[in-house]
Design a protein around this motif. Structure first.
Motif, mmCIF file in Angstrom:
data_model
loop_
_atom_site.group_PDB
_atom_site.id
_atom_site.type_symbol
_atom_site.label_atom_id
_atom_site.label_comp_id
_atom_site.label_asym_id
_atom_site.label_seq_id
_atom_site.Cartn_x
_atom_site.Cartn_y
_atom_site.Cartn_z
ATOM 1 N N ILE A 82 9.406 3.720 4.290
ATOM 2 C CA ILE A 82 7.987 3.820 3.931
ATOM 3 C C ILE A 82 7.153 4.162 5.146
ATOM 4 O O ILE A 82 6.249 5.008 5.089
ATOM 5 N N ARG A 83 7.418 3.508 6.292
ATOM 6 C CA ARG A 83 6.682 3.806 7.521
ATOM 7 C C ARG A 83 6.900 5.247 7.962
ATOM 8 O O ARG A 83 5.971 5.908 8.433
ATOM 9 N N HIS A 93 8.058 8.021 6.128
ATOM 10 C CA HIS A 93 7.741 9.125 5.215
ATOM 11 C C HIS A 93 6.453 8.923 4.418
ATOM 12 O O HIS A 93 5.933 9.886 3.847
ATOM 13 N N ARG A 94 5.951 7.716 4.325
ATOM 14 C CA ARG A 94 4.721 7.416 3.590
ATOM 15 C C ARG A 94 4.696 8.074 2.204
ATOM 16 O O ARG A 94 3.839 8.909 1.908
ATOM 17 N N GLU A 107 4.089 9.051 -1.580
ATOM 18 C CA GLU A 107 2.827 9.053 -2.328
ATOM 19 C C GLU A 107 2.655 7.835 -3.212
ATOM 20 O O GLU A 107 1.549 7.293 -3.345
ATOM 21 N N ASN A 139 4.136 4.832 -2.894
ATOM 22 C CA ASN A 139 4.222 3.540 -2.200
ATOM 23 C C ASN A 139 2.867 3.204 -1.613
ATOM 24 O O ASN A 139 2.166 4.081 -1.111
ATOM 25 N N HIS A 140 2.494 1.953 -1.664
ATOM 26 C CA HIS A 140 1.209 1.530 -1.116
ATOM 27 C C HIS A 140 1.380 0.421 -0.080
ATOM 28 O O HIS A 140 0.821 0.486 1.005
ATOM 29 N N LYS A 170 2.449 0.672 4.100
ATOM 30 C CA LYS A 170 2.444 2.126 4.323
ATOM 31 C C LYS A 170 1.648 2.514 5.556
ATOM 32 O O LYS A 170 2.053 3.394 6.317
ATOM 33 N N HIS A 171 0.504 1.865 5.757
ATOM 34 C CA HIS A 171 -0.380 2.242 6.864
ATOM 35 C C HIS A 171 -0.415 1.116 7.890
ATOM 36 O O HIS A 171 -1.400 0.386 7.994
#
Length: 316
Positions: free
Chosen positions: A98-99, A101-102, A104, A106-107, A110-111
């Motif tokens: 997730i870190r 490729h981030r 769409e 996934n929430h 992510k950031h």
């Protein structure tokens, strides 16, 4: 009047990809990835039982899933998966993908660059509190890059500075720091009511930087206050909260003031137990134990490892 369905809705994903792709999925922990027609990762998930989890997507039918899940399924063109040795390893791998490729859809997690650091600077005339997403905790940048609000020159003569974090949860961190600043202001100035708080502390959104003037610079208790603040943010002690509860006493007999103080105390109690004290224990799992700071990219992994350790402790 409900109109009966003439034909039973068929599973969309099974029809599109074919049942054979689902036939050999093992019942083991792992992560799975969904891709769109351009090969971009749409979603990364983890599962204790990959077969069971992926079959929920396989069996999903039109009109029987959430809008978000329906939108995701409508764009899936292929999927793959990796097995892991444990459920914990699956979560750590999920965090990594997730870190990186981030995706769409996934929430959570992510950031990570938005996780907060809190900086406390001591000047000759004030304690200056700052929120930043920069681990340097720099509150006063170079003149040609005025990213932050400028304070009067007398406040820029720093004696000491320390940064804490990182902390996850935008609303939690800002509301907790806001409660702390409100009580500290009332304690420092002997304010009888929250109505006398400065405008910056009366708004719903806690300021990113705030200076708390020191009433008595020679007061021997100043160093003790700074020590309590340090131990508070490190999750070592609640002495600061005890001090504030003793020095911020409602003297006007107002129900509003009583409720205001009680609410802020409750917010700080919760923040200490769920965040500050918990983060102190999580730091014991860090590879670099020399630093009290947690990097933004390692926080989610530490939370995973800590939660797993807690669960094993309860089981044992």
């Amino acid at each position: 009047m409900n109109i009966p369905e003439l034909f039973e809705a068929q599973p969309i994903l099974e029809q599109r990809l074919g049942p054979e792709l689902f036939a050999d999925i093992p019942q083991e922990p792992g992560i799975y990835r969904f891709y769109d027609e351009d090969g971009q990762i749409l979603y990364v998930g983890k599962a204790k039982n990959l077969r069971r989890r992926l079959f929920t997507y396989k069996r999903a039918r039109p009109g029987r899933t959430s809008r978000k899940e329906s939108k995701l399924i409508s764009r899936i063109q292929r999927f793959d998966y990796d097995l892991t040795e444990s459920e914990e390893e699956a979560i750590l791998q999920e965090n990594y993908w997730i870190r990186k490729h981030r995706p769409e859809f996934n929430h959570a997690n992510k950031h990570t660059e938005t996780y907060y650091f809190i900086t406390v600077q001591r000047s000759e005339k004030a304690l200056i509190f700052g929120l930043s997403m920069n681990p340097s905790g720099q509150l006063f940048p170079e003149e040609e890059k005025p990213l932050y609000q400028k304070f009067p020159p007398s406040y820029n003569n720093h004696v000491d500075s320390k940064t804490y974090g990182c902390f996850k949860g935008h609303r939690t961190v800002r509301s907790s720091l806001g409660s702390l600043l409100q009580l500290m202001w009332m304690s420092e100035f002997g304010s009888l009511s929250p109505h006398f708080l400065p405008v910056q502390l009366s708004r719903n959104l806690t300021p990113m930087r705030f200076q708390l003037p020191l009433q008595n610079q020679i007061n021997s208790g100043t160093e003790n206050l700074e020590s309590m603040i340090d131990h508070w943010f490190l999750g070592n002690s609640k002495d600061l909260l005890s001090y504030l509860k003793e020095t911020v006493e409602p003297k006007d007999g107002s129900v509003f003031t009583n409720n205001f103080i009680d609410e802020n105390v409750e917010i700080l109690e919760t923040f200490y137990q769920r965040n500050l004290h918990r983060y102190r224990m999580m730091r014991e799992l860090k590879e670099n134990e020399e630093s009290h700071l947690i990097d933004q990219t390692e926080l989610d992994d530490l939370i995973t490892r800590f939660n797993n350790n807690q669960q094993q402790t309860i089981v044992n």
